[in-house]
Every structure is written in structure tokens, then in C-alpha cells.
Design a protein around this motif. Structure first.
Motif, PDB file in Angstrom:
ATOM      1  N   SER A 363       0.936  -1.301  -0.056  1.00 48.45           N
ATOM      2  CA  SER A 363      -0.030   0.049  -0.023  1.00 48.45           C
ATOM      3  C   SER A 363       0.723   1.310  -0.021  1.00 48.45           C
ATOM      4  N   LEU A 364       1.961   1.237   0.714  1.00 50.53           N
ATOM      5  CA  LEU A 364       2.920   2.364   0.731  1.00 50.53           C
ATOM      6  C   LEU A 364       3.582   2.740  -0.352  1.00 50.53           C
ATOM      7  N   THR A 365       4.277   1.684  -0.905  1.00 49.78           N
ATOM      8  CA  THR A 365       5.046   1.736  -2.230  1.00 49.78           C
ATOM      9  C   THR A 365       4.030   2.192  -3.421  1.00 49.78           C
ATOM     10  N   ASN A 366       2.838   1.630  -3.636  1.00 48.63           N
ATOM     11  CA  ASN A 366       2.104   1.783  -4.599  1.00 48.63           C
ATOM     12  C   ASN A 366       1.642   3.149  -4.880  1.00 48.63           C
ATOM     13  N   ASN A 367       1.463   3.825  -3.621  1.00 51.37           N
ATOM     14  CA  ASN A 367       1.061   5.378  -3.833  1.00 51.37           C
ATOM     15  C   ASN A 367       2.140   6.396  -3.630  1.00 51.37           C
ATOM     16  N   LEU A 368       3.285   5.701  -3.402  1.00 46.62           N
ATOM     17  CA  LEU A 368       4.358   6.689  -3.761  1.00 46.62           C
ATOM     18  C   LEU A 368       4.676   7.468  -4.761  1.00 46.62           C
ATOM     19  N   HIS A 369       5.108   8.508  -4.983  1.00 55.92           N
ATOM     20  CA  HIS A 369       5.616   9.300  -6.187  1.00 55.92           C
ATOM     21  C   HIS A 369       7.018   8.898  -6.627  1.00 55.92           C
ATOM     22  N   ILE A 370       7.814   8.321  -5.730  1.00 56.83           N
ATOM     23  CA  ILE A 370       9.064   7.795  -5.721  1.00 56.83           C
ATOM     24  C   ILE A 370       9.150   6.416  -6.049  1.00 56.83           C
ATOM     25  N   GLY A 371      10.096   5.874  -6.981  1.00 59.64           N
ATOM     26  CA  GLY A 371      10.270   4.669  -7.391  1.00 59.64           C
ATOM     27  C   GLY A 371      10.747   3.785  -6.273  1.00 59.64           C
ATOM     28  N   VAL A 372      10.419   2.345  -5.912  1.00 61.46           N
ATOM     29  CA  VAL A 372      10.748   1.483  -5.035  1.00 61.46           C
ATOM     30  C   VAL A 372      10.903   0.238  -5.708  1.00 61.46           C
ATOM     31  N   PHE A 373      12.192  -0.289  -5.947  1.00 61.73           N
ATOM     32  CA  PHE A 373      12.415  -1.622  -6.650  1.00 61.73           C
ATOM     33  C   PHE A 373      13.425  -2.159  -6.172  1.00 61.73           C
ATOM     34  N   CYS A 374      13.379  -3.547  -6.652  1.00 63.93           N
ATOM     35  CA  CYS A 374      14.546  -4.638  -6.286  1.00 63.93           C
ATOM     36  C   CYS A 374      14.781  -5.348  -7.496  1.00 63.93           C
ATOM     37  N   ILE A 375      16.103  -5.535  -7.563  1.00 68.74           N
ATOM     38  CA  ILE A 375      16.837  -6.144  -8.785  1.00 68.74           C
ATOM     39  C   ILE A 375      17.925  -7.169  -8.553  1.00 68.74           C
ATOM     40  N   ASP A 376      18.141  -8.054  -9.120  1.00 62.89           N
ATOM     41  CA  ASP A 376      18.794  -9.257  -8.928  1.00 62.89           C
ATOM     42  C   ASP A 376      20.137  -8.760  -9.111  1.00 62.89           C
ATOM     43  N   ALA A 377      21.325  -9.419  -8.602  1.00 64.57           N
ATOM     44  CA  ALA A 377      22.659  -9.018  -8.571  1.00 64.57           C
ATOM     45  C   ALA A 377      23.263  -9.719  -9.758  1.00 64.57           C
ATOM     46  N   SER A 378      22.628  -9.822 -11.078  1.00 68.00           N
ATOM     47  CA  SER A 378      23.040 -10.251 -12.189  1.00 68.00           C
ATOM     48  C   SER A 378      23.852  -9.239 -12.830  1.00 68.00           C
TER      49      SER A 378
END
Length: 738
Positions: A363-378
């Protein structure tokens, strides 16, 4: 009992409305109309005072000419009388000005020529008031003032009416000038306004009474229906309440979304001693959680049955996991919902805790105007999770598209991505690093990114978590701010230029010229003001396009109307060597659109519009560039360039960015080089072939400073072998000249 309640209900509507009507009518006739009368009369007094001051300024203008020796006193007084005698204002332009002296003798009256030259010491109106003697007494005591008396109606000598006049003395000549208004006109205006207000008030009152009657009748019908419905509801609620009380599980009953009843088991379950309220339920269902949303949705489910689980907050502050069955019902045409609560805390405690944490995070991340992400270590950095804002920043229409594109492909320079990964491996995190980015749709943007590395049990990087923000507009705004600072700072050099460099010669016409002739002159020369002069060439006043449109056109004056009848007698001027900022200050202080300039002899020799002054403020470093661009010799370029160090010093002291300063220096250098190339070609003759003159090094990068060497190059078209030597010699000479 019912009749009393209905009567009380009607009185609650009627009495406030009637009171409002009485207050409305009373305020109109006791406060508003008398106040309006006073303000209208005060406006009339102010009007004739300002009109007299305007005519008085004509006397002052002619007296100034007498003082300067331009006119004799007799000529100045004659000119003043001629001008004022033609002044008219008001409806049908019948209102006028008159002049007497302090003896008092009538010097000029446009409608009572029989009084001109007559001593009026003993002249009285029909009430035996010696009005002209009173005028003399007032101005000798106070300098100006108001006098009321009886006088003929404009040019109609058969009609005598009350009149209020304002008189003011012109001490240098011992003259008294005045004008007045007829009080019958003012009384007629007040009477018309009062009549209109009375009619409007009566109409409004009548409409309110009709509406009040209609509202009262409809309200009584509604009240009867409400009483009947209330009886039926009470019967139905008693039956349903009996069923709820018989249940061994916790039950909440809602009617039309409002809590109607709760049984004892639900109170015991939640730890409350008394019946629940709407406020209790907001606390119990945790208003800011998903459970509260499920609860509010359940209250709308009167036409279907379903189940859901929720974590409730008890009166003791502990969490209670429950299974809730939702059952829709109908009670006397009213929709209802019954919630049956069953305690499942022991079975769902761990599961619900984990689920709630995930829901809050999403709920928090979906309503932020700032991008929140997770990527792999490839090597390429594939997306594992991201909120909608991340997809939007990277230029994707849908979030699922993001998972098919590695983050490395979105960096404008792949080296930036490699350096970012290296920092993450070395330090474990990066904070607010700024990079240019290429969006999925091909457009460019600038981002601020913070990332951290998540490690597994062996201490190896498992994945990266990060926050990304689009700062394109912030960077753009900062650049625009710096550019504005440069422009504003260098503009200080411009506003200290003399006004004569920018003033235009004034247009002129004679005072007896028809207004259309003056308008034609202004149109031909595309100017918005023209100077009005006497037949002897003395400056008398000024006419602007505003005077023509708002007085001549709007008042539909005759085409033969002369310019002096609408001109403004005040002429504001400054010496022609005054600075631009002084001229700007005067136009703002005086609230004038046009400002004249005069030479050392006092004669008007130029005019400038306030719009021109405002436009000049938009220039700054542009002034220096314009001087170089219009230079006619190398000497002129050197003179302009000598001011550059002072300008750069001002920018440095004011804190301007170095990149903006070097861009300005480089721009000036480019322009000087282009100008010198032009001079060289004029001296050497046309070039034998097309060529390009290239600025290398710091100037080519727009990073030039004041003290620097400069490398240049000339590239020219290939020529035939027999012309190579001649062509090369030309461009070597050109290079040496530059």
C-alpha cells in the motif's frame, strides 16, 4: 402531542425566515439607503473638487509661461480663459467652469455672458444669499471650499434650482475658479435607487413568503410519513433484536450503514462493558488498515453474503483475529447487514501478522511518487519487484513491461551502471547518486538513485533494493534559476544608460486641431501619445490613445471637436541625460504611461513609453552582445569587451555558477570572432571558396575564462592544384588578421 410537535416543527422554519426578512428590509431602508445617499453626495463633492483642480492646473501652466517670460501676463490670462471657457463635462457636456476675481468681478462665465465684467459683490440668489461674496470669504480663509446656493439650470435662464459648487483661489493672479453640480440631479439619482431597492425588496419578500409556505406544507407531509415509518421500524427492530440476542456468537447488526445493535457475546469478545458506537468500531477495525476497508465494504453488502478474516483491536489494546460472516437483510424496506464474529486468534496469529506487513508495504509503495524497486545481482540487473512509480519513471506504460527490461539498458552510458555496481559491491550502498537516463519511450531524463545490497547467509550479494526519483524538472529549474541570476545581475549595467539613447522625437499638433487629425498623425507614426501646442508653439498638454478611445469615441464627440477639449494638461518630463532606472521610477511613482525628455533649454525633445521601459529590463548581458553585434570597427569591439571583466566580477561576487559564467564569456568570444572575421573579409575581399572557422579548446567547449589562450582552425573546400597556393595564402592572411 403530535399536533404540538408539528406546530413546533413549523414554527422552527417560519420564525427564523420571517426574522431574516424583517432584518433584510430594515437594513435596506435604515442603513444601506441612507449610507448610499451619503456616499453618493460625497462622490459628487469629490468629483467637482477634482475637476476644479484640473482646470486650476491650466492657470498654473499659463502662469509658469508668464514666469519664464514666454508670455506676458495679459497673454497668459487670455490664453487660460480661452481654454477653460471651452471645457465641458457631464451629461450632454453642459457642465462648465467660471472665473471671478476677489473683488468679486466675473471674468468669464460661458452661459451668463451678461455677468462678464460685472462686479458681483451685491449679487444675490432668490434666497438673498450673496453667493459670490461668500466664495471670496471662503477662499481667502481656507484657499478653497464648497458653497451652496440657487442658480439657473445650465443654459436655461428661466429655471432656478439648488446648486453646490467648489471654488479655489489662484493666488498669483487673484482669480477664483469654480464649478458645481445641481442638487436636483443627485436627489433624482437617490430617488431612483431607493425606488428600485424598494421594488426589489418587495419582490424578494413576496417570493420568500411563497417559498416558505410551500416548504412548510411539504415539511409537514414529510414529518407525517417519518412518524409512520418510525413506528414500523421500531416493530421490526424488536423482532430482529430478539433473534440476535439468542445467538451464542458475537453479532453486529447494521441498518442503512449505521450500527443498530450488538449482542453480549461480541462485547465479551472485544472487552467492552457497554454497547459499541461508531467511534468504537473505527478503533476496533483499525481505521487505516485493510481490515477497516473490508468492514466498510461489508456494510454495503446488503444483497449478498460472504466471509472475510480480520484482526480487531480489543478494549484492552490487544489484537483479536476473527472470522466474519456477512449476511444481507432487509428491514421494512431498509437495507441491513449482520456481521457474525468468530474468534480464530490461535490459528491465524502468525499468518495474519505476515500478511498485514506485506499489505502495508505494498500500500505504501504503490501510492508513492518515488520509485521503489528490487533487482537481482546479475550483470544486467533484472527487476524482481517494483512499484508503479518506478515503471512510470523509466517510461513504461505498464509495470509488467519493466520486468522484461534490465536496468542496465536504461542507463544512457553503460559505464555509469558499471560504476554504480562497483560502489555497491565496495561500500554496500550508494546514496542520491545522479545519472542521465534513457527512458523506454526514447526520451531522456535525470534521476537520483539510492541503493543498498542485501546479503545472504554466506555474505554474498543476493539482490539490490533501491529508491529512484525523477529530478529532471528540479535540474531544469536550477539551471533556469542560474540563468535568471546571470541575466538579472548583468541587467544592472543596462539600467544605468541615459534615456536619450532610447527616446523618440515627440509628435505635435496645435491646440485647435480636430481630434481625428491628431489620431491620424499618431496612427501614421505608430505612437500612442501626441504633444499639444499653442499657436505660438508652446507646450500645452498631451493626448494619448486612451484619451481618444475613452473620451472622444465612447462619449461620441463630434468630429470637429478640438484636441484641447480632451487633453491632459499635466506634462511630465525629465532631463534627456537622466538614467533609465530614474525614468522607470518616475513612471511608477506618477502612474503615467508616457514620459517626455527635455534638453538644457527646457524644451521637450523626446518621449518614451512605459512599455519600452519595462521591455528594457528584459535585457542584461544582451546589451553587451548587441553592442558587439552592431560594432562598426575593432575599436568599438574593444570598448565593449573592456566592460566584460566588470560584469564577470559582479557575477562571481553574487554567487553565480561558474559554468554559467564561462558560457557567457564563450558566447561573447564567439560573437567577437564572427565580427572580426567579417571585418577581415571586408579588407581581404571575398574568400575564394567556402570555409568554416572552428573555435577549439575551452571556447569550443563553452568553458572559456577571461585569461586564456585560444586555438582556432580553418577548414576550406578542396581546390584544384593550380589554385592551392593562392587559396592557402588567403586563409593564412585571414587567420593572421583574426
Amino acid at each position: 402531542m403530535k399536533r404540538r410537535r408539528r406546530k413546533s416543527f413549523s414554527l422552527k422554519i417560519i420564525l427564523p425566515t420571517m426574522l431574516a426578512i424583517v432584518l433584510f428590509v430594515t437594513s435596506m431602508f435604515v442603513i444601506i439607503i441612507p449610507l448610499m445617499k451619503g456616499e453618493l453626495m460625497e462622490d459628487k463633492r469629490a468629483l467637482i473638487r477634482e475637476l476644479t483642480n484640473s482646470a486650476w492646473s491650466i492657470l498654473e501652466n499659463q502662469y509658469t509661461k508668464e514666469e519664464k517670460g514666454l508670455l506676458s501676463r495679459q497673454e497668459a490670462q487670455k490664453s487660460a480663459i480661452e481654454i477653460i471657457q471651452g471645457l465641458r463635462y457631464g451629461v450632454k457636456r453642459r457642465s462648465y467652469f467660471w472665473i471671478t476675481d476677489t473683488t468679486p468681478t466675473m471674468l468669464m462665465h460661458p452661459y451668463r455672458e451678461d455677468l462678464n465684467g460685472v462686479n458681483l459683490s451685491n449679487y444675490t440668489d432668490s434666497r438673498n444669499k450673496k453667493l459670490f461674496r461668500e466664495m471670496v470669504e471662503i477662499v481667502q480663509k481656507d484657499g478653497d471650499g464648497f458653497v451652496d446656493y440657487l442658480w439657473q439650470w445650465n443654459d436655461d435662464q428661466t429655471r432656478t434650482v439648488p446648486k453646490l459648487s467648489y471654488v479655489k483661489i489662484f493666488s498669483p493672479w487673484g482669480w477664483i475658479i469654480g464649478t458645481g453640480i445641481y442638487l436636483d440631479d443627485t436627489k433624482e439619482e437617490i430617488s431612483t435607487i431607493s425606488s428600485t431597492i424598494f421594488k426589489m425588496s418587495s419582490a424578494i419578500t413576496f417570493l420568500i413568503v411563497l417559498l416558505l409556505f410551500q416548504i412548510n406544507m411539504e415539511s409537514l407531509q414529510i414529518e407525517r410519513k417519518r412518524e409512520q415509518a418510525e413506528k414500523e421500524r421500531e416493530k421490526s427492530e424488536k423482532k430482529l433484536r430478539a433473534l440476535v440476542e439468542a445467538s451464542t456468537e458475537g453479532v453486529l447488526m447494521f441498518i442503512e450503514g449505521k450500527l443498530a445493535y450488538n449482542n453480549k457475546p461480541v462485547l465479551d469478545m472485544l472487552g467492552y462493558a457497554e454497547d459499541l458506537s461508531e467511534t468504537n468500531l473505527k478503533t476496533i477495525f483499525r481505521e487505516d488498515t485493510k481490515d477497516y476497508q473490508l468492514y466498510t465494504d461489508a456494510l454495503k453488502s446488503h444483497n449478498r453474503s460472504h466471509d472475510f478474516e480480520a484482526s480487531l483491536l480489543t478494549a484492552h489494546g490487544t489484537s483479536l483475529n476473527v472470522h466474519i460472516s456477512v449476511t444481507g437483510t432487509t428491514l421494512e424496506d431498509r437495507n441491513g447487514v449482520i456481521l457474525t464474529l468468530k474468534d480464530i486468534s490461535k490459528n491465524k496469529k502468525i499468518e495474519n501478522e505476515l500478511g498485514r506487513s506485506r499489505q502495508r508495504y505494498q500500500s505504501l509503495t504503490n501510492n508513492l511518487h518515488i520509485g521503489v524497486f528490487c533487482i537481482d545481482a546479475s550483470k544486467k540487473g533484472n527487476f524482481i519487484e517494483a512499484n508503479p512509480a518506478t515503471a512510470e519513471i523509466f517510461g513504461f506504460q505498464e509495470r509488467k513491461q519493466l520486468f522484461n527490461t534490465p536496468i542496465s539498458l536504461l542507463f544512457t552510458d553503460l559505464l555509469d551502471w558499471e560504476n554504480l555496481k562497483a560502489q555497491l559491491k565496495e561500500r554496500g550502498f550508494v546514496e542520491k547518486s545522479i545519472f542521465p537516463l534513457r527512458k523506454h519511450d526514447g526520451s531522456n531524463t535525470t534521476i537520483s538513485i539510492s541503493m543498498g545490497a542485501a546479503l545472504n547467509d554466506e555474505g554474498e550479494i543476493k539482490y539490490f533494493e533501491g529508491i529512484i526519483e525523477d529530478i529532471t524538472e528540479t535540474v531544469k529549474s536550477e539551471q533556469e534559476r542560474e540563468n535568471l541570476i546571470v541575466e538579472l545581475q548583468t541587467s544592472l549595467l543596462f539600467i544605468n544608460q541615459p534615456i536619450k539613447e532610447f527616446a523618440r522625437p515627440p509628435l505635435t499638433c496645435k491646440m485647435n486641431s480636430p481630434i481625428p487629425d491628431a489620431a491620424e498623425i499618431m496612427k501614421k507614426h505608430q505612437q500612442s501619445a501626441i504633444l499639444i501646442q499653442t499657436e505660438t508653439g508652446d507646450d500645452l498638454g498631451v493626448i494619448t490613445d486612451f484619451d481618444i478611445s475613452h473620451r472622444f469615441v465612447v462619449e461620441k464627440m463630434a468630429p470637429e471637436t478640438q484636441v484641447h477639449q480632451i487633453m491632459s494638461s499635466s506634462i511630465y518630463s525629465v532631463p534627456d541625460d537622466a538614467l533609465l532606472f530614474e525614468a522607470t521610477r518616475i513612471t511608477q511613482e506618477k502612474s503615467i504611461r508616457h514620459l517626455f525628455t527635455h534638453g538644457t533649454d527646457g524644451r521637450i525633445n523626446g518621449i518614451i513609453d512605459n512599455r519600452d521601459l519595462l521591455n528594457f529590463h528584459q535585457y542584461s548581458s544582451s546589451l553587451l552582445i548587441r553592442e558587439i553585434d552592431t560594432a562598426q570597427s575593432v575599436k568599438n569591439i574593444i570598448k565593449a569587451h573592456d566592460r566584460l571583466p566588470r560584469m564577470i566580477k559582479t557575477l562571481i561576487n553574487s554567487g553565480a555558477k561558474s559554468e554559467n559564467i564561462t558560457k557567457l564569456i564563450s558566447k561573447v568570444s564567439d560573437l567577437i570572432t564572427e565580427k572580426i572575421i567579417t571585418f577581415a573579409i571586408e579588407e581581404l575581399g571575398p574568400p575564394p571558396v567556402d570555409f568554416s572557422f572552428m573555435a577549439l579548446g575551452s571556447e569550443g567547449r563553452a568553458e572559456q575564462t577571461l585569461a586564456t589562450d585560444q586555438d582556432n582552425a580553418i577548414i576550406y573546400e578542396d581546390v584544384e592544384e593550380d589554385k592551392k597556393e593562392e587559396t592557402q595564402a588567403y586563409f593564412i592572411s585571414l587567420g593572421n588578421q583574426v
